[in-house]
Scaffold this active site. Sequence first.
Site: not given
Ligand code: GLN
Length: 492
Positions: A72, A147, A171
Amino acid sequence: MTIQTLVSLKKQLADKSISSTELTQESIKRAEASELNVFITVTADQAIEAAKTHDEATPSHSPLAGIPIAHKDLFCTKGVLTSCASKILENFISPYDATVVNKLNNAGTISIGKTNMDEFAMGSSNESSFYGPVSNPWDLERVPGGSSGGSAAAVAAGIVAFATGSDTGGSVRQPASYCNLTGVKPTYGRCSRYGMIAYASSLDQAGTFTHTAEDAAIALNAMSGFDEKDSTSLNVTTEDFSAQLNNSLAGLRIGVPEEFFGDGLNNEVGSLIEDAIKEYEKLGATIVKVSLKNSSLALPAYYIIAPAEASSNLSRFDGVRYGFRAQDYGDLDDMYTKTRSEGFGAEVQKRIMVGAYALSSGYYDAYYAKAQKLRRLITNDYLTAFETCDVILGPTTPEPAFKKGSTADPMSMYLNDIYTVTANLSGLPAASIPAGFTQAGLPVGMQLTTPHLQEAKLLNIAHQYQQTTDWHTKTPESYAVSEPAVTTGESS
Ligand code: GLN
């Protein structure tokens, strides 16, 4: 098409039916041929060179040696663009490797590049990236989740067998569920955060995308461990996460929280999770009702704590020290403002504002301090539940992958995190594993959560399910679009 796992690739490398160079070339070819917008950077030359070095060296015992993977784009990678999918880091070449990257390099993996993601890991749809949205390989009109959507799509589309991700509120697990993968978020502190660009430091944790739990154990073995460079790294004895995979589940107590099966849960998702529970009963498990009574407070607490920490973490991006700087500006304040206004996307700016507000004097107690209290209540619910069960099972997300365009309705996107944020708030290890498909052919994931530091048990529970079900072996039509370099079996 038979899935390519770390285990099967290692076998092929060991019996020399394929070389690391051939495998890596094939991964790069697939990455470049893919229409999913999975990669921000493909490090083709570097990867081929590393694969050649591997092929010329004495055979390694590492189960990951010579296998192409992807990271990532929030993991710092030395000499390679590390953008966090943000314009503000569009020219940031990291001078060092994150500990997770370093450990995986030492295990002999070959990184073929950096995957697309939501900007600064903020999002659940992979649509907030400066580099454009990623498509779900199961349905190109849908999101892969976020994400870590690029990493999920990379594995689901057969480009690599393993990709790293990060999980602050879901995410890793949510995209794993949308893309029919096994996604694991370990206990907070299991993997070092050193060199992972911070979103919300008390919630962020590195995680894995693979097809199987067996592969996740291999990946986690290499990634985890104490790191003195991260003050929140856990100094616990290293464990072999592969060692308990074959333990019997007879007598396992599975806690099913009623709060995870209420309003808002899609019927098809709910009934597939019920089927999974029955499958576990066949494996010898007993079902226990548990209550996570403060679950409804999880999203409000998360969406204060995460932006608050983000507003502080992202203050370092100011046009002075890293990355992008606005072209035309007057004094220093004007330079900061213009750089940050032009460099950050809309979602990131929104969260910085919410976070700075929640931390400001006069509001701190009403928002941030209160959210921390809710966090304790939520954690206590889990600890109480674990007095009567060994693992908690439920859906990973209320719905399968949604259509692109979610940014129009941010609240409904935030609601998607309802079942995943609690593991981050409480620091618990949790996984999402494939549990079936909707009528429309979209994958559905089930979430398993165990007590702190019980990843070995978590993976054992996931692996046993995967021994009697074949959901995780299903692949989208686009799987391995370019000519496969390795012989694969019949189609799934
Ligand atoms: N969807 C969550 C957010 O927008 C989690 C994102 C994540 O785990 N990086 O904060």
